[in-house]
Write an enzyme that holds these catalytic residues in place. Structure first.
Site, mmCIF file in Angstrom:
data_model
loop_
_atom_site.group_PDB
_atom_site.id
_atom_site.type_symbol
_atom_site.label_atom_id
_atom_site.label_comp_id
_atom_site.label_asym_id
_atom_site.label_seq_id
_atom_site.Cartn_x
_atom_site.Cartn_y
_atom_site.Cartn_z
ATOM 1 N N HIS A 15 -6.331 -29.037 -17.182
ATOM 2 C CA HIS A 15 -5.894 -28.905 -18.570
ATOM 3 C C HIS A 15 -5.921 -30.276 -19.252
ATOM 4 O O HIS A 15 -6.357 -31.265 -18.651
ATOM 5 C CB HIS A 15 -4.526 -28.223 -18.657
ATOM 6 C CG HIS A 15 -3.424 -28.925 -17.917
ATOM 7 N ND1 HIS A 15 -3.091 -30.233 -18.139
ATOM 8 C CD2 HIS A 15 -2.579 -28.494 -16.940
ATOM 9 C CE1 HIS A 15 -2.082 -30.579 -17.366
ATOM 10 N NE2 HIS A 15 -1.764 -29.545 -16.597
ATOM 11 N N HIS A 51 -4.669 -33.371 -17.200
ATOM 12 C CA HIS A 51 -5.604 -33.860 -16.179
ATOM 13 C C HIS A 51 -6.786 -34.552 -16.849
ATOM 14 O O HIS A 51 -7.268 -35.584 -16.381
ATOM 15 C CB HIS A 51 -6.156 -32.701 -15.339
ATOM 16 C CG HIS A 51 -5.101 -31.861 -14.685
ATOM 17 N ND1 HIS A 51 -4.991 -30.514 -14.916
ATOM 18 C CD2 HIS A 51 -4.118 -32.174 -13.811
ATOM 19 C CE1 HIS A 51 -3.982 -30.031 -14.206
ATOM 20 N NE2 HIS A 51 -3.439 -31.026 -13.528
ATOM 21 N N CYS A 108 13.128 -29.275 -3.903
ATOM 22 C CA CYS A 108 12.479 -28.674 -5.080
ATOM 23 C C CYS A 108 11.019 -28.430 -4.735
ATOM 24 O O CYS A 108 10.280 -29.364 -4.438
ATOM 25 C CB CYS A 108 12.575 -29.582 -6.303
ATOM 26 S SG CYS A 108 11.560 -28.950 -7.660
ATOM 27 N N CYS A 119 8.466 -30.184 -7.102
ATOM 28 C CA CYS A 119 8.252 -31.617 -6.846
ATOM 29 C C CYS A 119 7.728 -31.850 -5.436
ATOM 30 O O CYS A 119 7.272 -32.950 -5.120
ATOM 31 C CB CYS A 119 9.552 -32.404 -6.967
ATOM 32 S SG CYS A 119 10.296 -32.357 -8.581
ATOM 33 N N CYS A 124 16.506 -29.075 -11.116
ATOM 34 C CA CYS A 124 15.504 -30.139 -11.158
ATOM 35 C C CYS A 124 15.113 -30.348 -12.628
ATOM 36 O O CYS A 124 14.732 -29.387 -13.304
ATOM 37 C CB CYS A 124 14.271 -29.729 -10.349
ATOM 38 S SG CYS A 124 12.827 -30.713 -10.776
ATOM 39 N N HIS A 179 11.393 -29.204 -13.315
ATOM 40 C CA HIS A 179 10.948 -27.820 -13.138
ATOM 41 C C HIS A 179 11.971 -26.779 -13.582
ATOM 42 O O HIS A 179 11.688 -25.579 -13.549
ATOM 43 C CB HIS A 179 10.529 -27.584 -11.684
ATOM 44 C CG HIS A 179 9.349 -28.428 -11.300
ATOM 45 N ND1 HIS A 179 9.476 -29.657 -10.709
ATOM 46 C CD2 HIS A 179 8.030 -28.238 -11.509
ATOM 47 C CE1 HIS A 179 8.273 -30.189 -10.542
ATOM 48 N NE2 HIS A 179 7.383 -29.358 -11.022
ATOM 49 N N LYS A 183 6.559 -28.669 -24.712
ATOM 50 C CA LYS A 183 6.003 -28.913 -23.390
ATOM 51 C C LYS A 183 4.838 -27.940 -23.133
ATOM 52 O O LYS A 183 4.938 -26.760 -23.490
ATOM 53 C CB LYS A 183 7.122 -28.681 -22.361
ATOM 54 C CG LYS A 183 6.836 -29.331 -21.048
ATOM 55 C CD LYS A 183 8.013 -29.188 -20.106
ATOM 56 C CE LYS A 183 7.454 -29.397 -18.755
ATOM 57 N NZ LYS A 183 7.816 -29.959 -17.731
ATOM 58 N N LYS A 196 2.289 -22.747 -18.819
ATOM 59 C CA LYS A 196 1.586 -21.473 -18.709
ATOM 60 C C LYS A 196 2.399 -20.346 -19.331
ATOM 61 O O LYS A 196 1.869 -19.476 -19.988
ATOM 62 C CB LYS A 196 1.347 -21.165 -17.226
ATOM 63 C CG LYS A 196 -0.094 -21.368 -16.838
ATOM 64 C CD LYS A 196 -0.561 -20.621 -15.666
ATOM 65 C CE LYS A 196 -0.125 -20.848 -14.318
ATOM 66 N NZ LYS A 196 -0.877 -20.458 -13.217
HETATM 67 O O1 ME8 Z 1 0.970 -34.393 -8.943
HETATM 68 N N1 ME8 Z 1 0.321 -35.011 -19.850
HETATM 69 O O2 ME8 Z 1 -1.042 -33.279 -8.949
HETATM 70 P P1 ME8 Z 1 -0.989 -32.542 -10.362
HETATM 71 C C1 ME8 Z 1 -0.369 -36.015 -19.277
HETATM 72 N N2 ME8 Z 1 -1.352 -33.718 -6.384
HETATM 73 N N3 ME8 Z 1 -0.832 -35.976 -18.023
HETATM 74 C C2 ME8 Z 1 -0.600 -34.888 -17.299
HETATM 75 C C3 ME8 Z 1 0.117 -33.791 -17.822
HETATM 76 C C4 ME8 Z 1 0.581 -33.880 -19.177
HETATM 77 N N4 ME8 Z 1 1.233 -32.898 -19.791
HETATM 78 N N5 ME8 Z 1 0.188 -32.854 -16.870
HETATM 79 C C5 ME8 Z 1 -0.484 -33.329 -15.780
HETATM 80 C C6 ME8 Z 1 -0.063 -34.046 -8.383
HETATM 81 N N6 ME8 Z 1 -0.971 -34.559 -16.039
HETATM 82 C C7 ME8 Z 1 -0.390 -34.543 -7.003
HETATM 83 C C8 ME8 Z 1 -0.868 -35.978 -7.109
HETATM 84 S S1 ME8 Z 1 -1.854 -38.206 -6.062
HETATM 85 C C9 ME8 Z 1 -1.900 -38.894 -4.565
HETATM 86 C C10 ME8 Z 1 -1.217 -36.623 -5.798
HETATM 87 C C11 ME8 Z 1 -1.804 -35.373 -15.137
HETATM 88 O O3 ME8 Z 1 -2.143 -31.604 -10.369
HETATM 89 C C12 ME8 Z 1 -1.158 -36.706 -14.848
HETATM 90 O O4 ME8 Z 1 -2.134 -37.581 -14.375
HETATM 91 O O5 ME8 Z 1 0.354 -32.002 -10.648
HETATM 92 C C13 ME8 Z 1 -0.222 -36.353 -13.716
HETATM 93 O O6 ME8 Z 1 0.243 -37.484 -13.023
HETATM 94 C C14 ME8 Z 1 -1.122 -35.472 -12.895
HETATM 95 O O7 ME8 Z 1 -1.879 -34.730 -13.876
HETATM 96 C C15 ME8 Z 1 -0.395 -34.533 -11.958
HETATM 97 O O8 ME8 Z 1 -1.358 -33.697 -11.388
#
Ligand code: ME8
Length: 646
Positions: free
Chosen positions: A17, A20, A125, A128, A142, A145, A294, A297
């Site tokens: 999204h 990412h 959690c 997290c 949390c 979440h 925020k 989904k």
């Molecule tokens: O946390 N605004 O993966 P994840 C900005 N697998 N960036 C956002 C966002 C938002 N609303 N939502 C998500 C994980 N991101 C672990 C990481 S690393 C060794 C393991 C981006 O799929 C942002 O970069 O939940 C955030 O840190 C990341 O997606 C979390 O991705």
């Protein structure tokens, strides 16, 4: 100089999204900026594929975890080229090499006594994927979440994180740029002012099998940060590959604030336990909200990057993302704000500067960059500004202040637009005695365009290449692709022949219907159905069957008063009905009579400009955004009006 830049590896429990996409665009832009500065640069992204959440998502789809992660990881991998993201390595935590390295590291840390087995009771959690302390909870929940964590007691393996607390505090204090922006560094130091607990790093296989087996206990898998964070090393071929020796000392991680603690506390202490030097920098950005709410989904406001590219173009989206968010702070997305940026900064400022300058170069100089022969003191203002802009740009882009880097470039763009107005090339062109002055003004404008094409290159690679082509330069000509060699003024060669290119950024109309992501969902789907639709962007056959597609014959057509776009059509399917179609700009009413088109026959009736409409005529949209043409659907042979299309 060498650079290694990484994004988080994304969980494969949801499709990519806006959030990412933002992080990945940031890393890609930084990688491109470093290359522009002549640095040997490696950029890595990937997917995080083990853990509860993923095993559960696979179970919901009734497929094996491996099949599930292959599918979603593929969706991430396929999304990035659409955003013009050019990574060097895509790592998956299910890669055999990664699994081997994680196990060898676990064994090493265990052998030196930094991993121990103990009973643990805590509040866990799932969102997290870690135990939370009482202090972290808000109203017993949390804060990220909004769910109450589960109380769990079980025996597990622990990493002696507490042992490295002081060493980490010392490192952060001695290296002010280790965690930036400063607010996040302060947050981490404040957290570290309390005693650090050891980190639970395992799950019994009785509870979770979808993970990497502990090399010293086959009844446990590692969970999950000890697996995920290590990707940054395994992607370099740690420990023996030369890439590790070359790139690890310059590693820079980009993350959002949600995973600050794992990256700023778990990861450096893990590296200390592993006896691997710490990464160089951690860059932390804020969160994207949607219309100040925020993104989630359940609210149905998740913004998909592919839809934004479709709507605003890849460079329109990349520019907006980097210009709108001050790195480190939260930002709000709305379709209006992206259209505003596109119209004002891209179409008005940059697009106009390019098209006016290019048109005048063609008109007054036969499309050839002329020789500047009459530089005047007033031109110094422009050349001084250009030097300042390049220097500000370099400093801010290198410091992850992308919005400021772009602001600097736009200072030059706006000044160049003013330079045209004050120098009036059209007036100079009327006076033969001013030919030298005209050439100088036109040379200066061509040179501004060159510098702009070069500085926007990391953010908008496509537009930069288009501008370079328009200036008659190759995309990889050093004078548009090397800041280290060509940042000075006056480098565009006299005699360069311009080429014609398409309009850079057509203006967009704000009144158009908003993309689906902004509209709240109002129908409730079952959880399972939603999951499938969410993950596939596919509709079921049953859903498709609900759409009544038919061949309709147009028997009458007329314009609707006061509307430029709408035509009132009378069609036979085989009964007669009225359909209002937005095709008036593309078809004359008299050309439509007798045509067979495809219509959606069971669309809810609506009134358009007071005319009732019972259905929708299908047409293809073709051509560039903003200048699109509609081409009506048809059948390849005449059939009976009302025949079903299936
Ligand atoms: O946390 N605004 O993966 P994840 C900005 N697998 N960036 C956002 C966002 C938002 N609303 N939502 C998500 C994980 N991101 C672990 C990481 S690393 C060794 C393991 C981006 O799929 C942002 O970069 O939940 C955030 O840190 C990341 O997606 C979390 O991705």
């Amino acid at each position: 100089m060498t650079t290694y830049i990484t994004t988080p590896i994304y969980y494969v429990n949801a499709q990519p999204h806006l959030g990412h996409a933002y992080t990945t665009i940031v890393a890609d832009t930084y990688a491109r900026f470093c290359r522009l500065c002549g640095e040997d640069t490696r950029f890595q992204t990937g997917t995080d594929e083990h853990g509860d959440k993923i095993a559960e998502a696979a179970a919901r789809e009734n497929i094996e975890p491996k099949e599930y992660v292959d599918k979603i990881s593929g969706m991430f991998r396929d999304s990035w080229p659409v955003l013009n993201i050019a990574y060097d390595n895509f790592i998956r935590t299910t890669d055999v090499e990664h699994i081997k390295v994680v196990q060898s590291i676990l064994q090493k840390v265990y052998d030196k006594g930094d991993i121990y087995f103990d009973a643990y009771s805590g509040l866990y959690c799932k969102g997290c994927e870690r135990f939370l302390t009482e202090k972290e909870l808000v109203d017993g929940k949390c804060p990220d979440h909004q769910v109450e964590p589960q109380a769990i007691t079980e025996k597990n393996y622990f990493f002696r994180m507490s042992k490295y607390q002081q060493q980490l505090i010392d490192h952060i204090n001695a290296n002010p740029e280790f965690i930036t922006p400063e607010r996040y560094r302060n947050e981490v130091l404040s957290f570290l002012s309390e005693p650090l607990e050891d980190l639970c790093i395992s799950r019994p296989k009785s509870r979770l099998t979808w993970g990497i087996e502990m090399p010293f206990d086959k009844d446990f898998v590692t969970y999950v940060w000890f697996d995920a964070l290590i990707n940054y090393l395994t992607g370099l071929g740690y420990p023996d590959d030369e890439k590790f020796a070359k790139y690890w000392p310059v590693a820079e991680h980009v993350i959002a604030k949600d995973i600050l603690k794992p990256h700023a506390i778990y990861w450096p202490t893990m590296l200390m336990g592993m006896e691997v030097p710490l990464y160089k920098k951690l860059h932390v950005h804020g969160y994207w909200n949607i219309n100040d709410a925020k993104m989630s989904k359940s609210v149905g406001n998740v913004v998909r990057p592919a839809e934004l590219v479709e709507e605003y173009g890849v460079d329109g989206f990349r520019y907006f993302a980097l210009r709108e968010m001050s790195f480190g702070l939260d930002a709000s997305f709305s379709h209006d704000s992206i259209i505003d940026r596109k119209n004002s900064d891209l179409a008005n400022d940059l697009g106009n500067l390019y098209s006016r300058s290019a048109a005048m170069l063609v008109k007054y100089c036969d499309g050839v960059v002329p020789e500047p022969v009459d530089q005047q003191p007033s031109d110094k203002e422009l050349t001084d500004l250009a030097a300042k802009v390049v220097s500000d740009y370099k400093q801010t882009m290198g410091a992850f202040e992308f919005h400021k880097g772009l602001q600097a470039v736009w200072e030059l763009i706006r000044f160049a637009n003013k330079y045209i107005v004050t120098n009036e090339p059209w007036a100079l062109a009327k006076d033969e005695a001013q030919a030298g002055r005209l050439n100088t003004v036109m040379f200066n404008l061509a040179e501004c365009l060159r510098l702009i094409a070069m500085t926007i290159r990391p953010v908008m690679p496509e537009t930069s290449a288009k501008m370079a082509a328009g200036l008659g330069l190759g995309e990889n000509d050093p004078i548009v692709s090397s800041l280290s060699e060509s940042a000075g003024w006056g480098m565009i060669p006299v005699g360069t022949k311009m080429q014609e290119i398409d309009v850079l950024f057509p203006r967009m109309d704000k009144k158009k219907e908003q993309a689906p992501a902004e509209k709240p969902k109002n129908q409730k789907k079952s959880a399972k159905k939603e999951q499938v639709a969410e993950q596939d962007d596919l509709i079921s056959f049953e859903m498709f069957q609900k759409i009544d597609l038919r061949v309709a014959e147009i028997i009458a057509a007329e314009k609707i008063a006061k509307s430029d776009k709408l035509l009132k059509l009378t069609v036979k399917i085989p009964e007669e009905r009225t359909i209002v179609a937005g095709i008036a700009e593309h078809y004359a009413p008299e050309d439509l009579i007798g045509r067979q088109v495809i219509v959606v026959a069971n669309l809810k009736p609506a009134k358009l400009m007071g005319v009732p409409s019972q259905g929708m005529v299908l047409a293809a949209k073709t051509g560039e955004k903003g200048a699109q043409t509609l081409v009506l659907s048809a059948v390849s042979e005449t059939v009976n009006p009302g025949d079903k299309v299936a």
